[in-house]
Design a protein around this motif. Structure first.
Motif, PDB file in Angstrom:
ATOM      1  N   LEU A 128      32.109  25.658  11.899  1.00 37.21           N
ATOM      2  CA  LEU A 128      30.952  25.057  12.102  1.00 37.21           C
ATOM      3  C   LEU A 128      29.789  26.158  11.578  1.00 37.21           C
ATOM      4  O   LEU A 128      29.233  27.054  12.250  1.00 37.21           O
ATOM      5  CB  LEU A 128      30.626  24.883  13.426  1.00 37.21           C
ATOM      6  N   PRO A 129      29.679  26.116  10.239  1.00 31.83           N
ATOM      7  CA  PRO A 129      28.686  27.000   9.501  1.00 31.83           C
ATOM      8  C   PRO A 129      27.225  26.588   9.913  1.00 31.83           C
ATOM      9  O   PRO A 129      26.742  25.903  10.478  1.00 31.83           O
ATOM     10  CB  PRO A 129      28.938  26.754   7.970  1.00 31.83           C
ATOM     11  N   ARG A 219      21.720  25.849   2.820  1.00 31.35           N
ATOM     12  CA  ARG A 219      22.700  27.153   2.316  1.00 31.35           C
ATOM     13  C   ARG A 219      23.457  27.453   3.640  1.00 31.35           C
ATOM     14  O   ARG A 219      22.654  27.725   4.691  1.00 31.35           O
ATOM     15  CB  ARG A 219      21.927  27.944   1.742  1.00 31.35           C
ATOM     16  N   ALA A 220      24.778  27.525   3.595  1.00 28.83           N
ATOM     17  CA  ALA A 220      25.386  28.050   4.561  1.00 28.83           C
ATOM     18  C   ALA A 220      25.260  29.548   4.779  1.00 28.83           C
ATOM     19  O   ALA A 220      25.424  30.241   3.329  1.00 28.83           O
ATOM     20  CB  ALA A 220      26.940  27.700   4.441  1.00 28.83           C
ATOM     21  N   ILE A 221      24.865  30.393   5.571  1.00 33.27           N
ATOM     22  CA  ILE A 221      24.805  31.526   5.488  1.00 33.27           C
ATOM     23  C   ILE A 221      25.499  32.406   6.496  1.00 33.27           C
ATOM     24  O   ILE A 221      25.698  33.504   6.489  1.00 33.27           O
ATOM     25  CB  ILE A 221      23.183  32.052   5.901  1.00 33.27           C
ATOM     26  N   ALA A 222      26.251  31.713   7.404  1.00 33.92           N
ATOM     27  CA  ALA A 222      27.343  32.258   8.347  1.00 33.92           C
ATOM     28  C   ALA A 222      28.380  31.550   8.726  1.00 33.92           C
ATOM     29  O   ALA A 222      28.065  30.273   8.906  1.00 33.92           O
ATOM     30  CB  ALA A 222      26.629  33.143   9.377  1.00 33.92           C
ATOM     31  N   VAL A 223      29.698  31.945   8.877  1.00 30.45           N
ATOM     32  CA  VAL A 223      30.517  31.051   9.634  1.00 30.45           C
ATOM     33  C   VAL A 223      31.174  31.615  10.920  1.00 30.45           C
ATOM     34  O   VAL A 223      31.419  32.883  10.602  1.00 30.45           O
ATOM     35  CB  VAL A 223      31.716  30.835   8.538  1.00 30.45           C
ATOM     36  N   PRO A 224      31.176  30.976  11.848  1.00 33.31           N
ATOM     37  CA  PRO A 224      31.997  31.395  13.215  1.00 33.31           C
ATOM     38  C   PRO A 224      33.294  31.718  13.183  1.00 33.31           C
ATOM     39  O   PRO A 224      34.099  30.698  13.492  1.00 33.31           O
ATOM     40  CB  PRO A 224      31.284  30.648  14.222  1.00 33.31           C
ATOM     41  N   GLY A 245      28.793  38.750  18.940  1.00 28.91           N
ATOM     42  CA  GLY A 245      29.401  38.340  20.222  1.00 28.91           C
ATOM     43  C   GLY A 245      30.546  37.471  20.191  1.00 28.91           C
ATOM     44  O   GLY A 245      30.971  36.866  19.061  1.00 28.91           O
ATOM     45  N   LYS A 246      31.291  37.170  21.396  1.00 31.84           N
ATOM     46  CA  LYS A 246      32.446  36.436  21.206  1.00 31.84           C
ATOM     47  C   LYS A 246      32.212  34.919  20.987  1.00 31.84           C
ATOM     48  O   LYS A 246      33.179  34.465  20.672  1.00 31.84           O
ATOM     49  CB  LYS A 246      33.161  36.631  22.524  1.00 31.84           C
ATOM     50  N   VAL A 247      31.020  34.604  21.397  1.00 31.25           N
ATOM     51  CA  VAL A 247      30.566  33.091  21.043  1.00 31.25           C
ATOM     52  C   VAL A 247      31.044  32.743  19.526  1.00 31.25           C
ATOM     53  O   VAL A 247      31.452  31.589  19.247  1.00 31.25           O
ATOM     54  CB  VAL A 247      29.055  32.893  21.156  1.00 31.25           C
ATOM     55  N   PHE A 248      30.820  33.687  18.565  1.00 34.59           N
ATOM     56  CA  PHE A 248      30.950  33.490  17.248  1.00 34.59           C
ATOM     57  C   PHE A 248      32.406  33.620  16.530  1.00 34.59           C
ATOM     58  O   PHE A 248      32.613  33.543  15.386  1.00 34.59           O
ATOM     59  CB  PHE A 248      29.974  34.288  16.459  1.00 34.59           C
ATOM     60  N   GLN A 249      33.323  33.919  17.667  1.00 34.86           N
ATOM     61  CA  GLN A 249      34.541  33.887  17.396  1.00 34.86           C
ATOM     62  C   GLN A 249      35.600  32.685  17.798  1.00 34.86           C
ATOM     63  O   GLN A 249      36.445  33.046  17.901  1.00 34.86           O
ATOM     64  CB  GLN A 249      35.239  35.298  17.611  1.00 34.86           C
ATOM     65  N   LEU A 250      34.754  31.953  18.466  1.00 32.23           N
ATOM     66  CA  LEU A 250      35.378  30.731  19.241  1.00 32.23           C
ATOM     67  C   LEU A 250      36.081  29.923  18.051  1.00 32.23           C
ATOM     68  O   LEU A 250      35.731  29.670  17.124  1.00 32.23           O
ATOM     69  CB  LEU A 250      34.413  30.051  20.194  1.00 32.23           C
TER      70      LEU A 250
END
Length: 325
Positions: A128-129, A219-224, A245-250
């Motif tokens: 979910l970018p 523009r997509a700037i980050a991907v979790p 943060g662990k949130v961004f690795q779910l």
């Protein structure tokens, strides 16, 4: 001697008959399998349910019927499946919030996610970018944070307690920002507002974001995730950009579950067929269309992922400080 032979013959015949009766009693499936989907027709969860369901039908020789039962954030579907016989003929295909978020977001829950269901197989639903409007000029998290410090920024979420909600709240916490979060009823209106410049950022599925990505408005700037997304190979992960943060690795997931008391051998067979189904051309085309990098996981990996990441989801939602509705 003849009497003994006759007795042995009768015993063997009785044993064979009992075995046949037992096999008949254990025969499965004996009728159509119903998969209750907690989301409307047309989305990724529904598409996966139908594609994997067709493969299961081919292999088991019984129809697989998909029934969309929406409402109460998946709770209506969950209750109906929970109350169904635990014989493998009724299953549920649902999203993470039905098993996790609902226990914190709903005051009254007519099912226990852990006691009433068992996981058959998880199907990752794609990264979910984080997408920002081109007017921000941001090409990275660093750029976006700098922009948000200088300007009033509003970000879109496709639902209260969703990953989009959690992600923006975590960025606010980590960087001391004050990004306002607007909750939409689904992704379509959210991306429309981003395209119109009403909001400056949004987090959601790759497929739904395509209209703004293809036109360059977004523009997509980050991907979790821990690895970059195949569809967006030039977009760095949050982790690569120092957002640890662990949130961004779910792992965002949909999942096939069954009533908890369903016989283990049927669960294992269904799980095996889900993995096989993930290799079919139909499912592979769906993965390509939705920008999903991985098909159905085997059961052991699915359960391990749920047990590892479930607590992170729950803690992240709890930190939002939401009042159960």
């Amino acid at each position: 001697m003849k009497t003994i032979v006759a007795m042995l013959g009768a015993a063997i015949a009785g044993l064979l008959l009992a075995t046949a009766d037992g096999a008949a009693a254990e025969a499965w499936p004996t009728k159509a399998i119903k998969i209750v989907v907690s989301t409307p027709a047309g989305g990724i969860t529904d598409a996966f349910a139908r594609a994997y369901g067709d493969y299961i039908s081919q292999k088991l020789g019984q129809p697989v019927v998909v029934e969309n039962k929406t409402g109460a954030s998946g709770a209506l579907a969950a209750q109906s499946v929970k109350d169904s016989p635990a014989d493998g003929h009724t299953l549920m295909y649902t999203i993470s919030s039905t098993l996790l978020g609902n226990r914190l977001l709903l005051k009254s829950l007519a099912y226990d996610p852990d006691k009433d269901f068992t996981i058959v197989a998880m199907t990752p639903s794609g990264h979910l970018p984080l997408v920002v409007h081109s007017a921000t000029g941001a090409k990275s998290i660093e750029d976006f944070v700098a922009y948000a410090r200088r300007n009033k920024v509003t970000a879109g979420s496709y639902g209260i307690g969703s990953f989009a909600h959690i992600a923006i709240a975590e960025l606010n916490r980590q960087y001391g920002l004050d990004i306002s979060i607007v909750h939409y009823r689904g992704e379509a209106p959210m991306w429309q507002d981003l395209a119109a410049g009403v909001i400056q950022a949004a987090t959601g599925s790759y497929q739904a974001a395509l209209p703004v990505l293809d036109t360059g408005v977004g523009r997509a700037i980050a991907v979790p995730s821990l690895v970059r997304m195949k569809k967006l190979p030039d977009t760095k992960t949050f982790t690569e950009q120092g957002v640890t943060g662990k949130v961004f690795q779910l792992t965002s997931f949909t999942t096939l579950v069954a009533p908890a008391a369903t016989p283990t051998d049927r669960i294992e067979l269904l799980a095996k067929l889900m993995v096989e189904g993930g290799k079919t051309e139909r499912v592979q085309k769906l993965l390509e269309a939705f920008g999903v990098d991985a098909p159905a996981m085997d059961r052991a990996s699915s359960v391990a992922l749920y047990e590892k990441e479930g607590p992170v989801w729950l803690e992240s939602i709890k930190n939002l400080g939401l009042e159960p509705q």
